[in-house]
Design a protein around this motif. Structure first.
Motif, mmCIF file in Angstrom:
data_model
loop_
_atom_site.group_PDB
_atom_site.id
_atom_site.type_symbol
_atom_site.label_atom_id
_atom_site.label_comp_id
_atom_site.label_asym_id
_atom_site.label_seq_id
_atom_site.Cartn_x
_atom_site.Cartn_y
_atom_site.Cartn_z
ATOM 1 N N VAL B 75 0.842 -1.248 -0.147
ATOM 2 C CA VAL B 75 -0.041 0.032 0.044
ATOM 3 C C VAL B 75 0.758 1.334 0.020
ATOM 4 O O VAL B 75 0.689 2.125 -0.824
ATOM 5 C CB VAL B 75 -0.886 -0.001 1.229
ATOM 6 N N ILE B 76 1.860 1.131 0.944
ATOM 7 C CA ILE B 76 2.790 2.539 0.999
ATOM 8 C C ILE B 76 3.581 2.736 -0.226
ATOM 9 O O ILE B 76 3.459 3.595 -0.849
ATOM 10 C CB ILE B 76 3.681 2.401 2.180
ATOM 11 N N ALA B 77 4.013 1.537 -0.833
ATOM 12 C CA ALA B 77 4.789 1.821 -1.909
ATOM 13 C C ALA B 77 4.079 2.323 -2.994
ATOM 14 O O ALA B 77 4.570 3.278 -3.836
ATOM 15 C CB ALA B 77 5.512 0.444 -2.496
ATOM 16 N N VAL B 78 3.091 1.580 -3.652
ATOM 17 C CA VAL B 78 2.197 2.077 -4.508
ATOM 18 C C VAL B 78 1.590 3.262 -4.242
ATOM 19 O O VAL B 78 1.355 4.272 -5.246
ATOM 20 C CB VAL B 78 0.926 0.958 -4.687
ATOM 21 N N GLY B 79 1.185 3.742 -2.847
ATOM 22 C CA GLY B 79 0.738 5.119 -2.752
ATOM 23 C C GLY B 79 1.843 6.120 -3.372
ATOM 24 O O GLY B 79 1.476 6.899 -3.842
ATOM 25 N N ILE B 80 3.079 5.914 -2.719
ATOM 26 C CA ILE B 80 4.330 6.969 -3.229
ATOM 27 C C ILE B 80 4.057 6.832 -4.731
ATOM 28 O O ILE B 80 4.299 8.010 -5.298
ATOM 29 C CB ILE B 80 5.624 6.259 -2.553
ATOM 30 N N GLY B 81 4.260 5.775 -5.227
ATOM 31 C CA GLY B 81 4.398 5.607 -6.578
ATOM 32 C C GLY B 81 3.254 6.178 -7.297
ATOM 33 O O GLY B 81 3.590 7.302 -8.237
ATOM 34 N N ALA B 82 2.188 5.959 -6.981
ATOM 35 C CA ALA B 82 1.023 6.801 -7.569
ATOM 36 C C ALA B 82 0.833 8.218 -7.377
ATOM 37 O O ALA B 82 0.224 9.162 -8.224
ATOM 38 C CB ALA B 82 -0.382 5.894 -7.390
ATOM 39 N N LEU B 83 1.123 8.433 -6.197
ATOM 40 C CA LEU B 83 0.574 9.977 -5.748
ATOM 41 C C LEU B 83 1.812 10.676 -6.540
ATOM 42 O O LEU B 83 1.382 12.134 -6.527
ATOM 43 C CB LEU B 83 0.765 10.197 -4.203
ATOM 44 N N VAL B 84 2.977 10.386 -6.528
ATOM 45 C CA VAL B 84 4.124 11.213 -7.090
ATOM 46 C C VAL B 84 3.926 11.015 -8.729
ATOM 47 O O VAL B 84 4.068 11.955 -9.428
ATOM 48 C CB VAL B 84 5.423 10.867 -6.827
ATOM 49 N N GLY B 85 3.771 9.771 -9.002
ATOM 50 C CA GLY B 85 3.972 9.468 -10.549
ATOM 51 C C GLY B 85 2.781 10.047 -11.310
ATOM 52 O O GLY B 85 2.896 10.568 -12.641
#
Lengths: 299, 272
Positions: B75-85
């Motif tokens: 969740v956190i990794a995808v969250g960082i990826g999606a929110l920034v990317g």
């Protein structure tokens, strides 16, 4: 009196190689007047519309003059242009499926156009209305407009997504979006081309009625002579980016002068062809020199 | 909505892991960190239904506890990826000028760093590895994929008539981006998220295995694999369970991604 829209000496070219798309196009349009622009694919009809709206792509080189109520639009900044778009001039597109956002209920899309206009004209501040009242007014106005364009059960239709409506209904929504702010000019870019013939007749009648109701002028782009003669007062014939003929609809289509227009009119009159005879094509009416000239302009 | 077998299987597998993680908060048969030398290296039997490891820890309890970290990392990794990317990709597809090029070249550079290397760098900078450094490293390395996917989808949407129509009514750029482009690229982003989720779990397992993630007291499936290494030939049971669950979770995420693609992609969809 200054005309509503005055286009003079408009030249347009695309890309590094400056492929010409329009050459020395001039016309004027008075308030409430309807001008049909006809011509084949690639003759420059749609780019004329985009040039007036100021929405040409970045690789377009535009020169000449487009005056809106005397104000020069060529070279006008985006912020100043935004004040005209959506309020004074709007557009109806050819393909209503792609011209409506598939992820948004159609009522909201109509409301958005209205809301943007209200934000610019600052209705709220003037009347001191509360936020609820504004939302309420906007909803009523949208429903009123959807009823006016003849959507069945507008309350429910407003909540539907574009794919849930038929082609004719979608085009009615487009017309509602274009006319809800009572613009002075509505550019119709082949508004009935994607519709079948019976729906086309209804939508044309609606456009005719609505334009009259808000007394809007219109640039009506089409390749269908019958459609243009039904809706417009005057007609402009474009051929390879040049104006070849202009005049009253009855005059131009009844007694065409330019060979290209003659060709267009002849090819549209299939009832005059005797069975078994070869159908006329536009090339029959053009001299070889004109064909060659056209070819060079295209390349 | 169209039925899709991969969607059903994928969602069930991911759902199973989510249930395991949830259950672990309320009930575990044993304390996952309770050392019991008397009952070490037991085969699956009652009450240790998956057996015990070399310290006598109950494997089933540790699988339950490990599911939490596994999902948290995803969740956190995808969250960082999606929110920034996603915002960067959207701007890169929509804006003009130098900024899109800058974003894309930066994405290329980050792409060149494997998550592993990034995690080592972060752990070194931090002094020691932790779940947080691992999650951040995995998150950062998943950003470029989100940028590219969001940009490609935006480019497709931007050239459609309804964006031009929005511009003819002088809709402000941020309204076009948020109300018209974002909902239209959402399906693609969702598919990318579920695929990235699987990759993140796999990457975290690898980092745990290398000791670059959670400390030994935190239970993770990757850590369990690491501990099982020396008993691989005598007690394969120890490696089997965490390995199986990592594989099932990643498989579930990939199937979920495929299923979502099938259901959401209009080109694969039947005519309505």
């Amino acid at each position: 009196m200054t005309p509503l829209l005055e286009v003079s000496g408009l030249n347009l070219a695309f890309g590094q190689r400056r492929t010409p798309a329009l050459r020395d196009v001039s016309f004027t349009l008075d308030g409430g007047q309807r001008l049909g622009i006809i011509g084949e694919s690639g003759s420059g009809k749609s780019v004329t519309a985009l040039a007036v709206m100021g929405l040409l792509p970045d690789n377009a080189f535009l020169s000449g003059s487009i005056r809106w109520r005397g104000q020069e639009l060529v070279g006008l900044g985006d912020a100043a242009y935004s004040k005209l778009r959506g309020d004074d001039m709007t557009m109806v597109f050819q393909e209503p499926m792609t011209a409506l956002d598939p992820t948004m209920p159609v009522g909201l899309q109509v409301a958005e156009v209205l809301r943007l206009h209200r934000a610019r004209s600052k209705d709220a501040a003037r009347f001191g209305a509360s936020a609820e009242q504004i939302v309420d007014n906007a909803r009523n106005r949208v429903l009123e407009m959807l009823t006016e364009v003849g959507l069945p059960d507008p309350g429910r239709a407003a909540l539907k997504y574009p794919h849930q409506l038929s082609g004719g209904q979608r085009q009615r929504v487009m017309i509602a979006m274009a006319l809800i702010n009572r613009p002075a000019l509505v550019i119709c870019d082949e508004p009935t081309t994607a519709l079948d013939v019976t729906v086309q007749a209804k939508v044309l009648r609606l456009i005719d009625y609505e334009l009259r109701a808000v007394q809007a002028a219109s640039l009506f782009i089409s390749h269908d002579l019958a459609v243009v003669s039904q809706v417009c007062d005057e007609v402009l014939v474009l051929y390879h980016g040049e104006v070849v003929e202009r005049g009253h609809v009855a005059q131009v289509l009844g007694a065409p002068e330019h060979p290209y227009t003659k060709g267009l009119v002849a090819t549209a009159r299939l009832d005059l062809v005797t069975p078994g005879e070869r159908l006329p094509v536009i090339e029959d009416f053009l001299s070889s020199a004109q064909l060659a000239g056209g070819g060079a302009a295209n390349g | 909505m169209k039925r899709s077998l991969s969607l059903t299987i994928g969602a069930s597998l991911v759902g199973l892991v989510a249930v395991l993680a949830l259950v672990s908060f309320f009930w575990m048969p044993f304390d996952p960190n309770h050392v019991d030398p008397a009952s070490r290296l037991l085969p699956p039997s009652w009450p240790h239904i998956m057996g015990t490891d070399h310290l006598g820890l109950d494997i089933f309890s540790r699988i339950l506890a490990g599911a939490r970290i596994c999902l948290l990392v995803g969740v956190i990794a995808v969250g960082i990826g999606a929110l920034v990317g996603v915002p960067l990709g959207l701007i890169a597809g929509f804006a003009k000028g130098w900024f899109p090029k800058f974003v894309l070249r930066t994405a290329d550079i980050i792409y060149a760093f494997p998550a592993l290397l990034l995690a080592i760098l972060l752990a070194a900078a931090n002094g020691h590895g932790s779940v947080v450094t691992a999650m951040v490293a995995i998150g950062i390395s998943s950003v470029p994929a989100f940028i590219r996917v969001a940009r490609a989808a935006t480019l497709q949407v931007v050239n459609q008539d309804f964006i031009l129509a929005a511009r003819t009514s002088a809709t402000p750029k941020y309204t076009i981006a948020l109300q018209h482009i974002l909902p239209n690229i959402a399906p693609v982003v969702l598919v990318q998220s579920s695929v990235s989720f699987g990759l993140a779990i796999l990457a975290e397992a690898a980092l745990s295995y290398l000791g670059l993630s959670a400390p030994p007291t935190t239970v993770t499936w990757g850590r369990m694999l690491f501990d099982a290494q020396s008993y691989l030939f005598s007690d394969a049971n120890l490696a089997l369970w965490p390995g199986l669950f990592i594989a099932l979770t990643v498989l579930g995420c990939n199937l979920l991604g495929d299923g979502l693609r099938e259901v959401l992609d209009p080109r694969l969809q039947e005519v309505r």
